[in-house]
Design a protein around this motif. Structure first.
Motif, mmCIF file in Angstrom:
data_model
loop_
_atom_site.group_PDB
_atom_site.id
_atom_site.type_symbol
_atom_site.label_atom_id
_atom_site.label_comp_id
_atom_site.label_asym_id
_atom_site.label_seq_id
_atom_site.Cartn_x
_atom_site.Cartn_y
_atom_site.Cartn_z
ATOM 1 N N LEU A 1 0.832 -1.207 0.000
ATOM 2 C CA LEU A 1 0.000 0.000 0.000
ATOM 3 C C LEU A 1 0.864 1.254 0.000
ATOM 4 O O LEU A 1 0.602 2.213 -0.741
ATOM 5 N N SER A 2 1.912 1.250 0.824
ATOM 6 C CA SER A 2 2.803 2.413 0.894
ATOM 7 C C SER A 2 3.568 2.596 -0.412
ATOM 8 O O SER A 2 3.765 3.720 -0.883
ATOM 9 N N ALA A 3 3.999 1.486 -1.012
ATOM 10 C CA ALA A 3 4.717 1.566 -2.274
ATOM 11 C C ALA A 3 3.825 2.146 -3.371
ATOM 12 O O ALA A 3 4.282 2.947 -4.196
ATOM 13 N N ALA A 4 2.559 1.762 -3.378
ATOM 14 C CA ALA A 4 1.625 2.289 -4.380
ATOM 15 C C ALA A 4 1.474 3.798 -4.231
ATOM 16 O O ALA A 4 1.476 4.535 -5.230
ATOM 17 N N LEU A 5 1.362 4.269 -3.004
ATOM 18 C CA LEU A 5 1.225 5.706 -2.765
ATOM 19 C C LEU A 5 2.502 6.446 -3.164
ATOM 20 O O LEU A 5 2.447 7.547 -3.713
ATOM 21 N N GLY A 6 3.664 5.840 -2.880
ATOM 22 C CA GLY A 6 4.927 6.454 -3.283
ATOM 23 C C GLY A 6 5.053 6.546 -4.790
ATOM 24 O O GLY A 6 5.502 7.560 -5.332
ATOM 25 N N ALA A 7 4.650 5.475 -5.487
ATOM 26 C CA ALA A 7 4.706 5.479 -6.946
ATOM 27 C C ALA A 7 3.772 6.534 -7.531
ATOM 28 O O ALA A 7 4.127 7.244 -8.486
ATOM 29 N N LYS B 1 2.803 9.292 -6.089
ATOM 30 C CA LYS B 1 3.333 10.621 -5.776
ATOM 31 C C LYS B 1 4.413 11.050 -6.764
ATOM 32 O O LYS B 1 4.534 12.229 -7.091
ATOM 33 N N LYS B 2 5.197 10.069 -7.247
ATOM 34 C CA LYS B 2 6.313 10.397 -8.137
ATOM 35 C C LYS B 2 5.964 10.281 -9.622
ATOM 36 O O LYS B 2 6.836 10.355 -10.472
ATOM 37 N N GLY B 3 4.680 10.077 -9.929
ATOM 38 C CA GLY B 3 4.296 10.189 -11.328
ATOM 39 C C GLY B 3 3.811 8.960 -12.038
ATOM 40 O O GLY B 3 3.430 9.032 -13.211
ATOM 41 N N ARG C 1 -6.127 3.159 7.347
ATOM 42 C CA ARG C 1 -5.685 4.503 6.948
ATOM 43 C C ARG C 1 -5.017 4.461 5.569
ATOM 44 O O ARG C 1 -5.254 5.327 4.725
ATOM 45 N N TYR C 2 -4.199 3.445 5.348
ATOM 46 C CA TYR C 2 -3.528 3.328 4.060
ATOM 47 C C TYR C 2 -4.487 2.876 2.964
ATOM 48 O O TYR C 2 -4.383 3.322 1.813
ATOM 49 N N ILE C 3 -5.413 1.995 3.301
ATOM 50 C CA ILE C 3 -6.405 1.573 2.310
ATOM 51 C C ILE C 3 -7.237 2.773 1.862
ATOM 52 O O ILE C 3 -7.507 2.948 0.666
ATOM 53 N N GLU C 4 -7.616 3.625 2.801
ATOM 54 C CA GLU C 4 -8.360 4.838 2.454
ATOM 55 C C GLU C 4 -7.566 5.736 1.515
ATOM 56 O O GLU C 4 -8.113 6.290 0.550
ATOM 57 N N MET C 5 -6.260 5.886 1.795
ATOM 58 C CA MET C 5 -5.427 6.744 0.942
ATOM 59 C C MET C 5 -5.306 6.152 -0.467
ATOM 60 O O MET C 5 -5.336 6.884 -1.461
ATOM 61 N N VAL C 6 -5.165 4.835 -0.560
ATOM 62 C CA VAL C 6 -5.079 4.174 -1.865
ATOM 63 C C VAL C 6 -6.374 4.359 -2.644
ATOM 64 O O VAL C 6 -6.370 4.649 -3.843
ATOM 65 N N GLN C 7 -7.495 4.194 -1.959
ATOM 66 C CA GLN C 7 -8.790 4.369 -2.621
ATOM 67 C C GLN C 7 -9.011 5.819 -3.041
ATOM 68 O O GLN C 7 -9.562 6.089 -4.121
ATOM 69 N N GLY D 1 8.550 2.588 -3.816
ATOM 70 C CA GLY D 1 7.543 2.951 -4.809
ATOM 71 C C GLY D 1 7.946 4.175 -5.606
ATOM 72 O O GLY D 1 7.749 4.233 -6.830
ATOM 73 N N GLU D 2 8.512 5.161 -4.917
ATOM 74 C CA GLU D 2 8.991 6.357 -5.613
ATOM 75 C C GLU D 2 10.084 5.986 -6.620
ATOM 76 O O GLU D 2 10.087 6.474 -7.761
ATOM 77 N N SER D 3 11.005 5.129 -6.202
ATOM 78 C CA SER D 3 12.103 4.726 -7.083
ATOM 79 C C SER D 3 11.576 3.962 -8.293
ATOM 80 O O SER D 3 12.065 4.149 -9.415
ATOM 81 N N ALA D 4 10.578 3.111 -8.079
ATOM 82 C CA ALA D 4 9.994 2.351 -9.187
ATOM 83 C C ALA D 4 9.329 3.289 -10.186
ATOM 84 O O ALA D 4 9.427 3.102 -11.407
#
Length: 414
Positions: free
Chosen positions: A14-20, A22-24, A66-72, A311-314
């Motif tokens: 979930l965190s990796a998805a949000l990082g990805a 954020k970075k585009g 909290r993370y599921i909400e952010m992903v959704q 996620g940002e790096s990916a």
């Protein structure tokens, strides 16, 4: 084609998805084999999560939600009840009931499959294998998700955090926890869990002890425990008998890396997880790893922090396919067992966080960073223990002082 595919829908995924995002990365997919997002956090109903991330104490399901909400909120799609069969640079093969077997293309992949408990079959304990022997995680699932008690009189082998937490949980549910038995001369769990889960309930912790016999054929009827010597061998004449009907095993966690091995990813013999650089990229181009699939963490907050960076790096890789830079291995000395990352790019553009564990308890020591043989950081630490991850930040300004970086070392000194 996807920009980024993330394998695992637990806290790391979930965190990796949000990082990805954020970075585009615009076209992201999370693949989760369970029926819901959240991973192991869904059965961790105790509090203690989120102190670093949210500055408040949450239960596992609350932290996950909290993370599921952010992903959704970011409209990041996900597949549930879906098993990944294989990965390779730029492609993922998965299977589920709706689509059958499908191969999808992606510019980058993040491995976030988490970890599993070490199986009881790995333990050579004499005696029968009747009912009443569970891994601590299975006992946690039975108690917290299914509402079923594993037993009434319990011995726990292993003082990892899940074992300590289950000692408290069993006690609160009315069971009698007779002892927590630990082979090593120190606990492998967090100090706060020893205090809150054992000391507060007067549950004895037997260090340098192990289970030497399981008594009972159809059901556990007793547990024999013995003291061990410096070579971890039971000492005759030190046997203690516990009138127990249940044995819980909390004997370590193993990163889930079957997919990684099949993909030809280099695995660390120490952590059991992929070897990664400071961007969390593995030796396979475009494949990144984070969370407990990389190395077993003590705090989920650190999992989220690390996974967001992965996620940002990916995402940056998917967008720019950055050029391969000269990389320097991180060597260890003293009591440091390993570091993550194990490799650092020479031309680094930001401060870099290194996490590591020590192999034994050390009091009043120093954490030391050397670059090209020069000691550039020497940080005093009152106590270091294997159960607690240590963190060292390498400031970019220090790296900038060196034209060419030939060696990086992290270790401990007196």
């Amino acid at each position: 084609m996807y920009d980024t595919v993330i394998i695992g829908g637990g806290p790391a995924g979930l965190s990796a998805a949000l990082g990805a995002k954020k970075k585009g990365s615009r076209n992201i997919l999370i693949i989760e084999r369970s029926e819901k997002l959240g991973g192991i956090l869904n059965q961790c109903i105790h509090n203690g999560f989120g102190l670093h991330t949210f500055k408040e104490e949450l239960t596992g399901p609350e932290y996950a939600f909290r993370y599921i909400e952010m992903v959704q909120k970011e409209n990041i799609p996900f597949l549930l009840n879906t098993t990944v069969l294989s990965v390779s640079p730029h492609s993922v093969t998965y299977i589920n009931q709706e689509e059958g077997v499908r191969v999808i293309e992606t510019k980058s992949i993040v491995l976030a499959m988490g970890c599993r408990e070490r199986p009881r079959g790995a333990l050579n304990i004499p005696g029968d294998r009747g009912a009443g022997i569970f891994s601590a995680g299975t006992a946690q699932y039975l108690t917290n998700i299914q509402g079923k008690m594993p037993g009434k009189r319990v011995v726990i082998l292993g003082s990892g955090d899940i074992g300590l937490i289950m000692a408290r949980r069993m006690t609160l549910e009315g069971a009698k926890v007779l002892a927590v038995v630990e082979l090593m001369p120190y606990s492998s769990g967090l100090k706060r869990n020893i205090v809150q889960c054992l000391d507060d309930f007067s549950i004895p912790l037997l260090l340098s002890h192990t289970v030497t016999k399981i008594i009972g054929k159809k059901r556990v009827e007793g547990i024999e425990v013995s003291k061990v010597d410096e070579k971890k061998k039971p000492i005759p004449g030190t046997e203690i008998f516990f009138d127990a009907d249940t044995l819980l095993l909390s004997v370590g966690l193993l990163p889930e890396n079957e997919l990684s091995r099949k993909a030809g990813i280099t695995i660390s013999p120490v952590t059991g997880g992929p070897v990664v650089d400071n961007s969390f990229q593995t030796n396979r181009e475009g494949i990144f790893a984070c969370g407990n699939v990389l190395h077993v963490h003590d705090l989920v907050d650190y999992v989220s922090e690390e996974a967001e960076k992965a996620g940002e790096s990916a995402a940056l890789y998917a967008i720019s396919h950055k050029e391969e830079k000269n990389k320097v291995p991180v060597n260890v000395f003293g009591l440091v067992r390993y570091t993550v990352p194990e490799i650092i790019e020479e031309d680094i553009k930001e401060d870099t966080t290194i996490r590591f564990r020590v192999s034994n308890v050390k009091k009043d020591g120093k954490i030391v960073l050397r670059i090209n043989g020069d000691t550039v950081v020497s940080k005093k630490k009152r106590i270091m223990a294997p159960g607690e991850m240590e963190t060292l930040v390498i400031p970019k300004r220090i790296l900038d002082q060196y034209g060419t970086i030939e060696s990086i070392e992290v270790g401990t000194e007196d």
